[in-house]
Design a protein around this motif. Structure first.
Motif, PDB file in Angstrom:
ATOM      1  N   ILE A  97      40.055  10.781-100.101  1.00  0.00           N
ATOM      2  CA  ILE A  97      41.198  10.210 -99.379  1.00  0.00           C
ATOM      3  C   ILE A  97      42.022  11.333 -98.744  1.00  0.00           C
ATOM      4  N   ALA A  98      42.314  12.356 -99.536  1.00  0.00           N
ATOM      5  CA  ALA A  98      43.170  13.442 -99.049  1.00  0.00           C
ATOM      6  C   ALA A  98      42.546  14.153 -97.851  1.00  0.00           C
ATOM      7  N   GLU A  99      41.225  14.318 -97.877  1.00  0.00           N
ATOM      8  CA  GLU A  99      40.543  15.038 -96.796  1.00  0.00           C
ATOM      9  C   GLU A  99      40.057  14.093 -95.694  1.00  0.00           C
ATOM     10  N   GLN A 100      40.324  12.793 -95.874  1.00  0.00           N
ATOM     11  CA  GLN A 100      39.827  11.805 -94.887  1.00  0.00           C
ATOM     12  C   GLN A 100      38.350  12.080 -94.600  1.00  0.00           C
ATOM     13  N   ALA A 101      37.576  12.139 -95.703  1.00  0.00           N
ATOM     14  CA  ALA A 101      36.207  12.656 -95.624  1.00  0.00           C
ATOM     15  C   ALA A 101      35.205  11.581 -95.207  1.00  0.00           C
ATOM     16  N   ALA A 102      35.461  10.981 -94.050  1.00  0.00           N
ATOM     17  CA  ALA A 102      34.542   9.978 -93.537  1.00  0.00           C
ATOM     18  C   ALA A 102      34.763   9.825 -92.039  1.00  0.00           C
ATOM     19  N   GLN A 103      33.744   9.329 -91.375  1.00  0.00           N
ATOM     20  CA  GLN A 103      33.932   8.921 -89.982  1.00  0.00           C
ATOM     21  C   GLN A 103      33.815   7.401 -89.949  1.00  0.00           C
ATOM     22  N   CYS A 104      32.603   6.862 -89.882  1.00  0.00           N
ATOM     23  CA  CYS A 104      32.505   5.389 -89.966  1.00  0.00           C
ATOM     24  C   CYS A 104      32.697   4.915 -91.399  1.00  0.00           C
ATOM     25  N   GLY A 105      32.380   5.772 -92.366  1.00  0.00           N
ATOM     26  CA  GLY A 105      32.614   5.454 -93.778  1.00  0.00           C
ATOM     27  C   GLY A 105      31.486   4.703 -94.464  1.00  0.00           C
ATOM     28  N   TYR A 106      30.425   4.404 -93.723  1.00  0.00           N
ATOM     29  CA  TYR A 106      29.386   3.574 -94.341  1.00  0.00           C
ATOM     30  C   TYR A 106      28.684   4.298 -95.488  1.00  0.00           C
ATOM     31  N   CYS A 107      28.531   5.588 -95.366  1.00  0.00           N
ATOM     32  CA  CYS A 107      27.849   6.369 -96.408  1.00  0.00           C
ATOM     33  C   CYS A 107      28.776   6.768 -97.539  1.00  0.00           C
ATOM     34  N   THR A 108      30.084   6.650 -97.324  1.00  0.00           N
ATOM     35  CA  THR A 108      31.058   7.329 -98.186  1.00  0.00           C
ATOM     36  C   THR A 108      31.007   6.881 -99.643  1.00  0.00           C
ATOM     37  N   ASN A 109      30.931   5.579 -99.877  1.00  0.00           N
ATOM     38  CA  ASN A 109      30.947   5.118-101.267  1.00  0.00           C
ATOM     39  C   ASN A 109      29.737   5.640-102.040  1.00  0.00           C
ATOM     40  N   GLY A 110      28.597   5.661-101.366  1.00  0.00           N
ATOM     41  CA  GLY A 110      27.402   6.189-102.026  1.00  0.00           C
ATOM     42  C   GLY A 110      27.544   7.665-102.341  1.00  0.00           C
ATOM     43  N   ILE A 111      28.111   8.415-101.411  1.00  0.00           N
ATOM     44  CA  ILE A 111      28.309   9.846-101.654  1.00  0.00           C
ATOM     45  C   ILE A 111      29.276  10.056-102.818  1.00  0.00           C
ATOM     46  N   ILE A 112      30.350   9.298-102.845  1.00  0.00           N
ATOM     47  CA  ILE A 112      31.321   9.419-103.949  1.00  0.00           C
ATOM     48  C   ILE A 112      30.631   9.148-105.290  1.00  0.00           C
ATOM     49  N   MET A 113      29.756   8.161-105.330  1.00  0.00           N
ATOM     50  CA  MET A 113      29.087   7.848-106.596  1.00  0.00           C
ATOM     51  C   MET A 113      28.142   8.966-107.021  1.00  0.00           C
ATOM     52  N   THR A 114      27.396   9.511-106.063  1.00  0.00           N
ATOM     53  CA  THR A 114      26.478  10.603-106.402  1.00  0.00           C
ATOM     54  C   THR A 114      27.248  11.808-106.922  1.00  0.00           C
ATOM     55  N   VAL A 115      28.317  12.177-106.214  1.00  0.00           N
ATOM     56  CA  VAL A 115      29.098  13.349-106.623  1.00  0.00           C
ATOM     57  C   VAL A 115      29.754  13.113-107.982  1.00  0.00           C
ATOM     58  N   THR A 116      30.275  11.917-108.178  1.00  0.00           N
ATOM     59  CA  THR A 116      30.912  11.608-109.466  1.00  0.00           C
ATOM     60  C   THR A 116      29.911  11.698-110.609  1.00  0.00           C
ATOM     61  N   GLY A 117      28.711  11.180-110.384  1.00  0.00           N
ATOM     62  CA  GLY A 117      27.695  11.260-111.427  1.00  0.00           C
ATOM     63  C   GLY A 117      27.400  12.695-111.804  1.00  0.00           C
ATOM     64  N   LEU A 118      27.269  13.527-110.808  1.00  0.00           N
ATOM     65  CA  LEU A 118      26.943  14.934-111.068  1.00  0.00           C
ATOM     66  C   LEU A 118      28.100  15.643-111.771  1.00  0.00           C
ATOM     67  N   MET A 119      29.308  15.458-111.265  1.00  0.00           N
ATOM     68  CA  MET A 119      30.460  16.151-111.859  1.00  0.00           C
ATOM     69  C   MET A 119      30.764  15.642-113.267  1.00  0.00           C
TER      70      MET A 119
END
Ligand code: FES
Ligand code: FES
Length: 164
Positions: A97-119
């Protein structure tokens, strides 16, 4: 679907015990979106390649479009709707949210889940490790990678601060 081939499958979704009656080979993604009305996991390629549908299964990222419901029986599923329940998930979510890390945002939720799993599994994971996993699991057609990397750096700094 032939109702004779349907059965009740019990699993936990975002900390809540649920029972879903569906064909055992019904994709987990379909159950999440249609039966449980959790629409944050996106429908992309539906073939296990793009990562838009990523959820956590017992803490590990999986492509829910390619996972049959029966494979989730008795296991814990976390979707983007429940990601803030862990320190890592909330740190990643806030960083995006802070970095507004999306353009269309369609991939964003999946990326957040992958990163969260790893971290969550490897709190001291490196930036290079995360990039390697994202390269393998999640596509972004908009090219929002620079913003995603800024969000990763922010999330890692937040989590490192919490451990200090
Ligand atoms: S929609 Fe599941 S990997 Fe593309
Ligand atoms: S922001 Fe559009 S696909 Fe990634």
């Amino acid at each position: 679907m032939d109702e004779a081939n349907e059965s009740a499958v019990a699993l936990t979704v975002n900390g809540r015990a649920v029972s879903v009656t569906a064909g055992a080979d019904t994709p987990l993604l379909a159950v999440l979106r249609q039966d449980l009305h959790l629409k944050g996991s996106r429908i992309g390629c539906s073939e296990g390649y793009c990562g838009a549908c990523t959820v956590l299964l017992d803490g590990n990222p999986v492509q829910s479009c390619a996972m049959p419901l029966e494979a989730a029986a008795g296991r814990a599923v976390t979707t983007i709707e429940g990601v803030a329940s862990t320190a890592a998930g909330e740190a990643v979510r806030q960083a995006f949210i802070a970095e507004q890390a999306a353009q269309c945002g369609y991939c964003t939720n999946g990326i957040i889940m992958t990163v969260t799993g790893l971290m969550s599994r490897q709190p001291a994971t490196s930036r290079a490790d995360i990039i390697a996993v994202l390269d393998e699991r999640n596509l972004c057609r908009c090219g929002s990678h620079a913003r995603v990397l800024r969000a990763l750096d922010r999330a890692m700094a937040t989590l490192a601060g919490g451990r200090a």
